[in-house]
Design a protein around this motif. Structure first.
Motif, short mmCIF file in Angstrom:
data_model
loop_
_atom_site.label_atom_id
_atom_site.label_comp_id
_atom_site.label_asym_id
_atom_site.label_seq_id
_atom_site.Cartn_x
_atom_site.Cartn_y
_atom_site.Cartn_z
N TRP A 81 -35.01 23.68 99.86
CA TRP A 81 -33.42 23.34 100.40
C TRP A 81 -33.05 21.87 100.49
CZ3 TRP A 81 -29.43 26.30 101.93
CH2 TRP A 81 -28.40 25.36 102.72
N GLY A 82 -34.05 21.11 100.82
CA GLY A 82 -33.70 19.59 100.98
C GLY A 82 -33.78 19.06 99.48
N LEU A 83 -34.53 19.52 98.70
CA LEU A 83 -34.34 18.78 97.44
C LEU A 83 -33.43 19.67 96.02
CD1 LEU A 83 -38.36 18.12 96.81
CD2 LEU A 83 -36.60 16.65 97.34
N ALA A 84 -33.10 20.85 96.34
CA ALA A 84 -32.48 21.47 95.23
C ALA A 84 -30.99 21.97 95.78
CB ALA A 84 -33.25 22.56 94.63
N VAL A 85 -31.15 22.90 96.88
CA VAL A 85 -29.96 23.55 97.33
C VAL A 85 -29.10 22.85 98.18
CG1 VAL A 85 -29.24 25.61 98.66
CG2 VAL A 85 -31.36 25.70 97.45
N ARG A 86 -29.56 21.88 99.07
CA ARG A 86 -28.44 21.22 100.00
C ARG A 86 -27.50 20.23 99.41
NH1 ARG A 86 -29.34 16.24 103.75
NH2 ARG A 86 -27.36 16.18 104.68
N PRO A 87 -27.99 19.46 98.15
CA PRO A 87 -27.16 18.60 97.30
C PRO A 87 -26.05 19.50 96.62
CG PRO A 87 -29.49 17.89 97.12
CD PRO A 87 -29.43 19.42 97.92
N VAL A 88 -26.44 20.61 96.09
CA VAL A 88 -25.52 21.43 95.35
C VAL A 88 -24.27 21.98 96.36
CG1 VAL A 88 -24.94 23.41 94.11
CG2 VAL A 88 -26.86 21.91 93.57
N GLN A 89 -24.91 22.31 97.43
CA GLN A 89 -23.98 22.95 98.34
C GLN A 89 -22.87 21.81 99.14
OE1 GLN A 89 -24.39 26.50 100.15
NE2 GLN A 89 -24.87 26.64 98.06
N GLU A 90 -23.56 20.53 99.22
CA GLU A 90 -22.68 19.59 99.77
C GLU A 90 -21.65 19.07 98.61
OE1 GLU A 90 -25.23 16.64 101.43
OE2 GLU A 90 -25.37 17.45 103.33
N ALA A 91 -21.94 19.00 97.46
CA ALA A 91 -21.11 18.38 96.40
C ALA A 91 -19.94 19.44 96.23
CB ALA A 91 -22.22 18.33 94.99
N ASN A 92 -20.34 20.67 96.26
CA ASN A 92 -19.08 21.91 96.28
C ASN A 92 -18.55 21.87 97.64
OD1 ASN A 92 -19.21 22.90 93.27
ND2 ASN A 92 -21.33 22.60 94.18
N GLU A 93 -18.79 21.22 98.68
CA GLU A 93 -18.36 21.41 99.97
C GLU A 93 -18.03 22.64 100.40
OE1 GLU A 93 -14.26 19.87 99.11
OE2 GLU A 93 -14.68 17.87 98.93
N VAL A 94 -19.38 23.55 100.48
CA VAL A 94 -19.52 24.56 101.00
C VAL A 94 -19.60 24.19 102.65
CG1 VAL A 94 -21.10 26.48 101.42
CG2 VAL A 94 -20.81 25.33 99.24
N SER A 95 -18.75 25.23 103.37
CA SER A 95 -18.64 25.20 104.87
C SER A 95 -20.01 25.22 105.53
CB SER A 95 -17.86 26.35 105.43
OG SER A 95 -18.54 27.43 105.16
N PRO A 96 -20.37 24.46 106.77
CA PRO A 96 -21.64 24.33 107.48
C PRO A 96 -21.86 25.93 107.73
CG PRO A 96 -20.00 22.83 108.27
CD PRO A 96 -19.38 23.53 107.29
N SER A 97 -20.98 26.88 108.18
CA SER A 97 -21.61 28.32 108.66
C SER A 97 -21.87 28.89 107.29
CB SER A 97 -20.37 28.97 109.14
OG SER A 97 -19.22 28.97 108.04
N ALA A 98 -21.56 28.74 106.03
CA ALA A 98 -21.94 29.32 104.84
C ALA A 98 -23.28 28.66 104.54
CB ALA A 98 -20.75 29.30 103.53
N GLN A 99 -23.43 27.39 104.77
CA GLN A 99 -24.73 26.74 104.65
C GLN A 99 -25.81 27.26 105.51
OE1 GLN A 99 -25.11 22.63 103.67
NE2 GLN A 99 -22.73 22.32 103.58
N SER A 100 -25.46 27.44 106.73
CA SER A 100 -26.35 27.87 107.62
C SER A 100 -26.93 29.50 107.30
CB SER A 100 -25.72 28.02 109.04
OG SER A 100 -25.16 26.79 109.49
N SER A 101 -26.08 30.38 106.71
CA SER A 101 -26.29 31.54 106.53
C SER A 101 -27.32 31.54 105.30
CB SER A 101 -25.15 32.46 106.30
OG SER A 101 -24.42 31.92 105.11
N ARG A 102 -27.07 30.90 104.38
CA ARG A 102 -27.81 30.68 103.21
C ARG A 102 -29.40 30.25 103.59
NH1 ARG A 102 -27.14 32.66 98.19
NH2 ARG A 102 -24.65 31.90 98.19
N LEU A 103 -29.35 28.98 104.41
CA LEU A 103 -30.48 28.60 104.96
C LEU A 103 -31.27 29.59 105.74
CD1 LEU A 103 -32.78 26.27 105.18
CD2 LEU A 103 -31.04 25.30 107.12
N VAL A 104 -30.59 30.33 106.71
CA VAL A 104 -31.55 31.28 107.29
C VAL A 104 -31.93 32.48 106.39
CG1 VAL A 104 -31.32 33.32 108.91
CG2 VAL A 104 -30.19 30.86 109.36
N LEU A 105 -31.33 32.79 105.31
CA LEU A 105 -31.68 33.71 104.21
C LEU A 105 -32.97 33.03 103.70
CD1 LEU A 105 -31.29 36.54 102.90
CD2 LEU A 105 -29.74 35.29 101.35
N LEU A 106 -32.85 32.03 103.10
CA LEU A 106 -34.16 31.49 102.63
C LEU A 106 -35.29 31.26 103.68
CD1 LEU A 106 -32.49 28.39 100.61
CD2 LEU A 106 -33.27 30.71 99.52
#
Length: 438
Positions: A81-106
């Protein structure tokens, strides 16, 4: 229950995928919303719960290993998450709730990977089936991470994500249908927390804090959501692991205490344990808190002849038989111990004269019948010396045992001077017959 949870989880995931297909086919937009995210997360929760229940027999005997595997899985997703997924999610301005659900899934998928890997290590009989399951969950992990990285790309460049899900479903079906799956409930071999495994576990625990430190060095703000979820999941697991280690340590200490206080052959308290008990009893007798004490010192008659004629194995069986009879002859509060060799000590609390008389009668009656050792019948009678401590008397353990020992030798000398006529015609003194009597 396990299969119902698994089927329910897969049904929710199918419903989630069908909803996505309907939305894309109807409007061309990507499916989104809390309901859509909830079906995905809940589906994986049910799948993980079903898998956990299916492996209860395995988890029950390897709780520590499963906790270790879960911690390693959580560390794996923290790095991804920290090295690959989070930078892409933030670069595309994904909402915090969507990021949370993706992180919980992972997190859920990574925990499943850790548990399955652990099952492969310890459950050899089910290993072939669990390899298919590992392939399925690994493909799901790759598909989930890939989806998070490419959800803003064109569909033509993400065909391989669909292949990941195809592999995941086929491999899961193959694992469930494999004959080796029924062996998952078999008892695995015991795998201890070795130093190498402890170092590996410690390294896994440092992944997420190390990642946060790296982000700070690079000038990026720390991922508060990852830290929160990681701490929420890892801290209880670490506490549970410490509790398991503490329980195992207490069990080991208890076993060592039993071994230190018990004679291995007979299971009776050994010399040290009996004398410690007698020390405490004599203190109570001396200050009037106890009505008195009597000790019976037993030495088996002719035990050496049993060993010489029939071997030490026969002698050990005689000792075990005598120990069992002595335990059954006295009260529950009385102590029967093996003093050493063929000597036994009984510590009786109560009126000294009454306890001595009752103890002598019960022991002589218990030892009167001979012991059958296969084709050999051995006498189990003993010379018994006694000594008593009366209330208010300051008697030491050494003095009382010395008096009982001297009394026993007087009895033994008297028996030697007056041999039993029934025994005088037998070949060894302790044996009534060299073979079974006709």
């Amino acid at each position: 229950i396990a299969w119902r949870l698994l089927i329910s989880g897969f049904a929710l995931l199918v419903a989630h995928n069908l909803h996505s297909l309907v939305i894309v086919a109807g409007s061309g937009d990507r499916a989104d919303g809390p309901t859509h995210a909830a079906t995905l997360v809940l589906g994986y929760v049910l799948v993980m719960a079903g898998g956990a229940i299916a492996t209860v027999p395995l988890i029950r005997v390897d709780v520590g290993g499963m906790i270790d595997a879960t911690i390693v899985g959580l560390s794996l997703v923290g790095a991804a998450w920290g090295l690959a997924v989070r930078p892409v999610q933030e670069a595309n301005e994904v909402s915090p709730s969507a990021q949370s659900s993706r992180l919980v899934l992972l997190l859920l998928v990574s925990v499943m990977i850790g548990i399955v890997v652990r099952a492969i290590v310890v459950a050899k009989a089910a290993r072939q089936a669990m390899i298919y399951v590992l392939l399925a969950i690994s493909a799901a992990f790759v598909g989930t991470v890939g989806g998070a990285l490419t959800e803003f790309s064109t569909r033509d460049s993400t065909w391989w994500i669909g292949l990941c899900w195809l592999v995941a479903n086929v491999a899961m079906a193959a694992g469930a249908a494999h004959p080796a799956m029924r062996h998952l409930s078999h008892q695995p071999r015991d795998v201890r927390l070795s130093p190498r495994r402890l170092v590996f576990l410690g390294a896994a625990l440092t992944v997420t804090p190390g990642l946060v430190g790296l982000e700070h060095l690079l000038g990026r703000g720390p991922d508060a959501m990852l830290l929160w979820l990681h701490a929420l999941a890892v801290v209880p697991l670490v506490i549970a692991r410490i509790a398991i280690l503490a329980r195992l340590h207490a069990i080991a200490e208890g076993r060592l205490a039993v071994l230190a206080a018990r004679a291995e052959l007979t299971g009776l308290p050994n010399r040290r344990a009996v004398t410690e008990h007698l020390d405490a009893l004599l203190l109570r007798v001396a200050d009037g808190r106890s009505p008195g004490a009597a000790v019976l010192f037993l030495d088996l008659d002719g035990f050496k002849e049993v060993n010489d004629a029939h071997g030490h194995q026969a002698g050990d069986r005689v000792l075990a038989e005598v120990a069992a009879r002595l335990r059954g002859a006295v009260r529950g509060a009385d102590v029967v111990g093996r003093f050493g060799g063929d000597e036994f000590l009984l510590v009786l609390e109560g009126d000294p004269d009454g306890a001595r008389a009752a103890g002598l009668g019960a022991v002589e009656q218990a030892l009167e019948p001979s012991a059958r050792l296969g084709e050999v019948t051995a006498a189990t009678r003993a010379s018994i010396g006694t000594a008593v401590a009366r209330p208010g008397e300051s008697t030491t353990t050494a003095e009382l045992l010395s008096a009982a020992d001297a009394s026993m030798y007087r009895v033994k000398r008297g028996r030697r001077a007056r041999p039993d006529p029934a025994q005088s015609r037998s070949r060894p003194a302790a044996m009534r017959a060299g073979r079974s009597p006709t």
